[in-house]
Design a protein around this motif. Sequence first.
Motif, PDB file in Angstrom:
ATOM      1  N   GLU A 333      11.371  17.980  -3.367  1.00 27.95           N
ATOM      2  CA  GLU A 333      11.175  16.527  -3.451  1.00 27.95           C
ATOM      3  C   GLU A 333      12.321  15.789  -2.772  1.00 27.95           C
ATOM      4  OE1 GLU A 333      10.805  15.933  -7.620  1.00 27.95           O
ATOM      5  OE2 GLU A 333       8.739  16.705  -7.717  1.00 27.95           O
ATOM      6  N   ASP A 336      11.716  15.257   0.775  1.00 34.82           N
ATOM      7  CA  ASP A 336      10.543  14.404   1.066  1.00 34.82           C
ATOM      8  C   ASP A 336       9.220  15.150   1.031  1.00 34.82           C
ATOM      9  OD1 ASP A 336      12.214  12.146   1.423  1.00 34.82           O
ATOM     10  OD2 ASP A 336      12.583  12.717   3.505  1.00 34.82           O
ATOM     11  N   THR A 338       5.879  16.081  -1.077  1.00 35.32           N
ATOM     12  CA  THR A 338       5.099  15.502  -2.175  1.00 35.32           C
ATOM     13  C   THR A 338       3.983  16.471  -2.567  1.00 35.32           C
ATOM     14  OG1 THR A 338       3.656  14.338  -0.613  1.00 35.32           O
ATOM     15  CG2 THR A 338       5.563  13.133  -1.462  1.00 35.32           C
ATOM     16  N   MET A 360       2.938  21.593  -1.899  1.00 30.88           N
ATOM     17  CA  MET A 360       3.667  20.384  -1.528  1.00 30.88           C
ATOM     18  C   MET A 360       3.656  20.231  -0.014  1.00 30.88           C
ATOM     19  SD  MET A 360       6.896  20.674  -4.191  1.00 30.88           S
ATOM     20  CE  MET A 360       7.293  18.915  -4.144  1.00 30.88           C
ATOM     21  N   LYS A 362       5.212  17.876   3.480  1.00 27.70           N
ATOM     22  CA  LYS A 362       6.146  16.921   4.074  1.00 27.70           C
ATOM     23  C   LYS A 362       5.560  16.435   5.385  1.00 27.70           C
ATOM     24  CE  LYS A 362      10.862  16.450   5.826  1.00 27.70           C
ATOM     25  NZ  LYS A 362      12.239  16.927   5.698  1.00 27.70           N
TER      26      LYS A 362
END
Length: 365
Positions: A333, A336, A338, A360, A362
Amino acid sequence: MLLAFDTSMAACSAAVYDSARMRVLAARFAMMERGHADALAPMIKSVMDEAGIAFPDLTRIGVTRGPGTFTGVRTGIAMARGLALALDRKIVALDTLAAIAANAPKDKTPLVIAADARRDEIYFSAQGAAPIVLPVKEAVHRLPLEQSFILGTGAEALIAAAPEGRLIRLTAGNLPDARNFAVLCATYPVSDDPPEPLYLRPPDAKPQHQGGKSAAQIAIRQASVNEAQVLSALHAECFDNAWGAAEFAKLMAMPGAAAYLALEADEPLAFLLARQAAGEAEILTIATRPFARRRGIAGKLMSHLAHELREAGLVQLFIEVAADNSAARALYEGQDFTVTGKRKAYYEMPGGRREDAIVMMKALA
């Protein structure tokens, strides 16, 4: 016939030794701070060709097993294991300080070997004793009582700390040279077990002055397929279910794959393996050795990868993480990433338990 080689320190060497006639048939030696993995195989081929020896003619393999650099020691041992397996031959492994001692004339006794281990420490051996790592000032108290000769990259530091005239500096060679230590490999007993690296300093031992260091001193470079063994060793330090060298080599050889090492003074502290396809990229695995964590090294690796991917025109970078790995999720995180999805019961954990994977992403554009 014996093939001996070394990659443990700031040089690479190889030699073919005829045990029956007790002479070296061919030898090579090259100083190098890095690139051992790429240099070793061509060097071995060169000495084998010059000696006129085919690999099946070899009766044993000789290699140094450390102490030395993490990457260098692993490179030599991996080559020795590979050759021994392919040829069904035994390996003779000797410690690096014994190999350095082989450079000295036989009449130069007592002999002390001191190799630089950084952090104001040296790898130390006196009169053929097993090597140890210790501070330079402490090594002074372990010197032979009589005046002694000394070799090694740590010799100057020990001479400066010792009483004047206690040590006589030799110039016969500070690094292992297969031309000189091959004869030891011919006489040492072979082992049925594959050699293990001798590091002396535990890989997870945190130096006293490590705290406060940042990632500013870390260099990032791309890793070659020849360094799969190094990545495998790093992975084993960090994960219970370690990937083998063959698995890393296969992944690194895939189209679009790229691996990066984070090094401090040529010592690998972390690595990252990624793969790209169709305008996207995925981090397959990333790890930092336990003693080097909380210095921002993993973040520096990911930033380096993101830069390379942007330059190549990619727009998205993905990574998966176990749902209960809060530390890793916080790291991502901070880079960057998410959350974009979840894979139920994706990871197999110890005891047969299954763990969800959090996906996740980026954005790179």
